[in-house]
Design a protein around this motif. Structure first.
Motif, PDB file in Angstrom:
ATOM      1  N   UNK A  21      -1.285  -5.186  -7.675  1.00 28.78           N
ATOM      2  CA  UNK A  21      -2.064  -6.201  -7.587  1.00 28.78           C
ATOM      3  C   UNK A  21      -1.191  -7.459  -7.675  1.00 28.78           C
ATOM      4  N   UNK A  22      -0.219  -7.585  -8.232  1.00 27.19           N
ATOM      5  CA  UNK A  22       0.797  -8.788  -8.182  1.00 27.19           C
ATOM      6  C   UNK A  22       1.513  -8.905  -6.832  1.00 27.19           C
ATOM      7  N   UNK A  23       1.474  -8.001  -6.062  1.00 28.48           N
ATOM      8  CA  UNK A  23       2.138  -7.848  -4.599  1.00 28.48           C
ATOM      9  C   UNK A  23       3.626  -7.889  -4.782  1.00 28.48           C
ATOM     10  N   UNK A  34      17.803  -1.547  -9.293  1.00 31.56           N
ATOM     11  CA  UNK A  34      16.458  -1.925  -8.284  1.00 31.56           C
ATOM     12  C   UNK A  34      16.402  -3.281  -7.885  1.00 31.56           C
ATOM     13  N   UNK A  35      16.147  -3.458  -6.514  1.00 26.24           N
ATOM     14  CA  UNK A  35      16.167  -4.762  -6.072  1.00 26.24           C
ATOM     15  C   UNK A  35      14.309  -4.789  -5.559  1.00 26.24           C
ATOM     16  N   UNK A  36      13.829  -5.939  -5.959  1.00 27.02           N
ATOM     17  CA  UNK A  36      12.592  -6.235  -5.453  1.00 27.02           C
ATOM     18  C   UNK A  36      12.105  -7.844  -5.366  1.00 27.02           C
ATOM     19  N   UNK A  37      11.050  -7.924  -4.977  1.00 30.38           N
ATOM     20  CA  UNK A  37      10.499  -9.543  -4.748  1.00 30.38           C
ATOM     21  C   UNK A  37       8.994  -9.403  -4.808  1.00 30.38           C
ATOM     22  N   UNK A  38       8.498 -10.834  -4.607  1.00 27.75           N
ATOM     23  CA  UNK A  38       7.221 -11.409  -4.508  1.00 27.75           C
ATOM     24  C   UNK A  38       7.338 -12.546  -3.765  1.00 27.75           C
ATOM     25  N   UNK A  39       6.171 -12.737  -3.304  1.00 25.99           N
ATOM     26  CA  UNK A  39       5.776 -14.137  -2.598  1.00 25.99           C
ATOM     27  C   UNK A  39       4.782 -14.564  -3.569  1.00 25.99           C
TER      28      UNK A  39
END
Length: 141
Positions: A21-23, A34-39
């Motif tokens: 839900x948070x994208x 772990x690598x991730x991101x969000x706009x």
């Protein structure tokens, strides 16, 4: 032995849950990293127009949790977070990209400790430092 990147599997599994839900997006999910991101979107914001601290914690805690999943010792069935802490050093605005890198700092049989750094993608500046402890769960005998 080659470590399998499980980022696509974890991204698919989060659909309908908070990380989905948070994208949140994941580019790497291997043992110990772990690598991730969000706009940053409107739903990530506090009423003051800055990134809500809970959104930062959700990104960092999800990265650490997914890291725990892909780093469980043999025989373990899951984990639960038993402690977390975050220090906020900066913020972001709507439309900004925010990245997170989580690393395993202790991988024991009964606990794991993870550190995550959340950064602003445009500047590379640190937004938050995060640490959590996970209790490793085993099936009841």
């Amino acid at each position: 032995m080659t470590d399998i990147d499980r980022s696509a599997e974890l991204t698919a599994a989060q659909a309908g849950a908070l990380p989905g839900l948070l994208g949140l997006e994941w580019s790497t999910a291997v043992t110990g990293l772990v690598r991730g991101r969000m706009t940053v979107a409107r739903h990530h914001m506090a009423p003051n127009g800055f990134l809500h601290a809970a959104s930062v914690v959700a990104l960092a805690d999800s990265a650490c949790g997914y890291g725990c999943v892909v780093s469980l010792p043999e025989g373990a069935s899951g984990f639960t977070t038993i402690e977390l802490k975050s220090n906020f050093l900066g913020t972001a605005r709507e439309g900004d990209g925010v990245a997170c890198e989580a690393k395993l700092v202790h991988g024991g049989r009964t606990t794991q400790v993870w550190d995550a750094v959340v950064t602003a993608e445009a500047t590379g500046k640190t937004i938050a430092l995060f640490r959590c402890t996970q209790m490793v769960l085993y099936p009841k005998a």
